[in-house]
Motif scaffolding. Structure first.
Motif, PDB file in Angstrom:
ATOM      1  N   PHE A 249       0.741  -0.906  -0.065  1.00  0.00           N
ATOM      2  CA  PHE A 249       0.141  -0.038  -0.022  1.00  0.00           C
ATOM      3  C   PHE A 249       0.879   1.203   0.145  1.00  0.00           C
ATOM      4  O   PHE A 249       0.669   2.061  -0.650  1.00  0.00           O
ATOM      5  CB  PHE A 249      -0.965   0.010   1.356  1.00  0.00           C
ATOM      6  CG  PHE A 249      -1.804   1.210   1.294  1.00  0.00           C
ATOM      7  CD1 PHE A 249      -2.964   1.659   0.482  1.00  0.00           C
ATOM      8  CD2 PHE A 249      -1.366   2.504   2.607  1.00  0.00           C
ATOM      9  CE1 PHE A 249      -3.536   2.512   0.845  1.00  0.00           C
ATOM     10  CE2 PHE A 249      -2.178   3.380   2.373  1.00  0.00           C
ATOM     11  CZ  PHE A 249      -3.241   3.634   1.598  1.00  0.00           C
ATOM     12  N   ILE A 250       2.026   1.189   0.913  1.00  0.00           N
ATOM     13  CA  ILE A 250       2.862   2.445   0.837  1.00  0.00           C
ATOM     14  C   ILE A 250       3.493   2.807  -0.568  1.00  0.00           C
ATOM     15  O   ILE A 250       3.473   3.697  -0.876  1.00  0.00           O
ATOM     16  CB  ILE A 250       3.919   2.207   1.894  1.00  0.00           C
ATOM     17  CG1 ILE A 250       3.077   2.345   3.431  1.00  0.00           C
ATOM     18  CG2 ILE A 250       4.978   3.433   2.117  1.00  0.00           C
ATOM     19  CD1 ILE A 250       3.917   2.191   4.518  1.00  0.00           C
ATOM     20  N   ASN A 256       2.024   6.431  -7.180  1.00  0.00           N
ATOM     21  CA  ASN A 256       1.006   7.084  -7.764  1.00  0.00           C
ATOM     22  C   ASN A 256       1.567   8.793  -7.456  1.00  0.00           C
ATOM     23  O   ASN A 256       1.108   9.633  -8.305  1.00  0.00           O
ATOM     24  CB  ASN A 256      -0.329   6.936  -6.840  1.00  0.00           C
ATOM     25  CG  ASN A 256      -0.810   5.490  -7.380  1.00  0.00           C
ATOM     26  OD1 ASN A 256      -0.582   4.961  -8.217  1.00  0.00           O
ATOM     27  ND2 ASN A 256      -1.725   4.943  -6.387  1.00  0.00           N
ATOM     28  N   ALA A 257       1.975   8.744  -6.131  1.00  0.00           N
ATOM     29  CA  ALA A 257       2.535  10.484  -5.966  1.00  0.00           C
ATOM     30  C   ALA A 257       3.595  10.894  -7.025  1.00  0.00           C
ATOM     31  O   ALA A 257       3.407  12.040  -7.355  1.00  0.00           O
ATOM     32  CB  ALA A 257       2.994  10.611  -4.374  1.00  0.00           C
ATOM     33  N   LYS A 258       4.433  10.037  -7.321  1.00  0.00           N
ATOM     34  CA  LYS A 258       5.353  10.351  -8.356  1.00  0.00           C
ATOM     35  C   LYS A 258       4.588  10.734  -9.620  1.00  0.00           C
ATOM     36  O   LYS A 258       5.048  11.627 -10.520  1.00  0.00           O
ATOM     37  CB  LYS A 258       6.354   9.391  -8.628  1.00  0.00           C
ATOM     38  CG  LYS A 258       7.119   9.061  -7.425  1.00  0.00           C
ATOM     39  CD  LYS A 258       8.291   8.233  -7.674  1.00  0.00           C
ATOM     40  CE  LYS A 258       9.350   7.758  -6.508  1.00  0.00           C
ATOM     41  NZ  LYS A 258      10.256   6.671  -6.812  1.00  0.00           N
ATOM     42  N   LYS A 259       3.613   9.957  -9.979  1.00  0.00           N
ATOM     43  CA  LYS A 259       3.031  10.148 -11.379  1.00  0.00           C
ATOM     44  C   LYS A 259       2.277  11.499 -11.487  1.00  0.00           C
ATOM     45  O   LYS A 259       2.093  12.200 -12.285  1.00  0.00           O
ATOM     46  CB  LYS A 259       2.080   8.882 -11.662  1.00  0.00           C
ATOM     47  CG  LYS A 259       2.698   7.523 -11.852  1.00  0.00           C
ATOM     48  CD  LYS A 259       1.556   6.441 -12.125  1.00  0.00           C
ATOM     49  CE  LYS A 259       2.353   5.047 -12.359  1.00  0.00           C
ATOM     50  NZ  LYS A 259       1.361   4.116 -12.464  1.00  0.00           N
TER      51      LYS A 259
END
Length: 265
Positions: A249-250, A256-259
């Motif tokens: 999950f982490i 996703n944050a990088k994208k």
């Protein structure tokens, strides 16, 4: 071709193999080091972390694939860990019986247990590590001027044979001594099959009990393995799975944050 490239190319094989080897080493360190320091037990918690890192380093992507492979790896590692514990149990019972302590590894003298306010109980079984046609189990309660109120009974169980004997209060011999000691004993007049047997003395007052090993007859390593699987297997899989799921999950959240931060061109 560099070894890392080969491992990444064949990661469906390399990931489970390397993960099991590394995890087994961590489990081994946790077991052998725990008698010296409880900090060694943290090695066991590193197992799902190690599996996650192996998958990441060998480019093993996909949440579903990681979950499936991770579960399979944890099943194998938990079996390996149970096998290690079984070896320790087997070795302790037959070679170091006088040095072992704890409710599961205790010799025929069970550890004291406070079964009522101010009342302690001790239990032992004879003969121990010997085949016989009868076995004596004795529970000694100290600081007990009278028999504890309520019902009490004795249960004897075999781990691999399925033997079970519930002895009611009426079938137990109870003797009240004048020095504040109450003795409860039972004679099992039966030749038992090789197995690891555990006796437990239950008393309804405060829902207390005291347990000990015995009668202990010779039993194969497979019986010790059954005991350790029963004790550790499912719990280990759940523990590893929860930590691994948190890691996935982490990791997914970071990706996703990088994208989001990286603008598309």
């Amino acid at each position: 071709m560099p070894i890392v490239s080969i491992l990444r190319e064949h990661n469906k094989i390399s990931v489970p193999v390397i993960s099991v080897l590394v995890s087994s080493l961590l489990y081994f360190l946790a077991i052998v080091g725990s008698p010296f320091s409880t900090e060694f037990e943290l090695f066991e918690l590193l197992i799902p972390v190690a599996v996650f890192l192996v998958m990441h380093y060998l480019n093993f992507w996909g949440v579903k694939k990681r979950v499936v492979y991770g579960f399979a790896i944890f099943v194998v590692v938990s079996l390996v860990g149970s096998a290690m514990w079984a070896g320790i149990l087997y070795e302790n019972l037959y070679h170091n019986s006088n040095e072992v302590s704890g409710p599961l590894y205790a010799p025929n003298q069970a550890i004291s247990s406070k079964i009522n306010p101010g009342i302690y109980a001790y239990a032992n079984e004879t003969p121990y590590l010997t085949s016989s046609t009868s076995y004596n189990i004795t529970i000694v309660m100290t600081n007990a001027s009278t028999v504890p109120s309520g019902n009490y009974w004795l249960r004897i169980q075999g781990f691999s044979t399925g033997f079970s004997d519930n002895v009611s209060k009426a079938n137990l011999t109870t003797v009240v001594k004048g020095n504040g000691t109450v003795i409860v004993y039972y004679n099992l007049k039966e030749a038992l099959n090789p197995d690891l047997y555990v006796y437990t003395f239950y008393i309804t007052a405060n829902n207390n009990s005291i347990s000990g090993l015995g009668p202990l007859l010779y039993f194969p390593y497979s019986s010790a393995l059954v005991i350790m699987i029963y004790k550790y297997f499912v719990g280990d899989i759940i523990l590893f799975g929860l930590i691994f799921a948190v890691g996935i999950f982490i990791g997914r959240s970071i990706e996703n944050a990088k994208k989001v931060r990286t603008p598309s061109r």
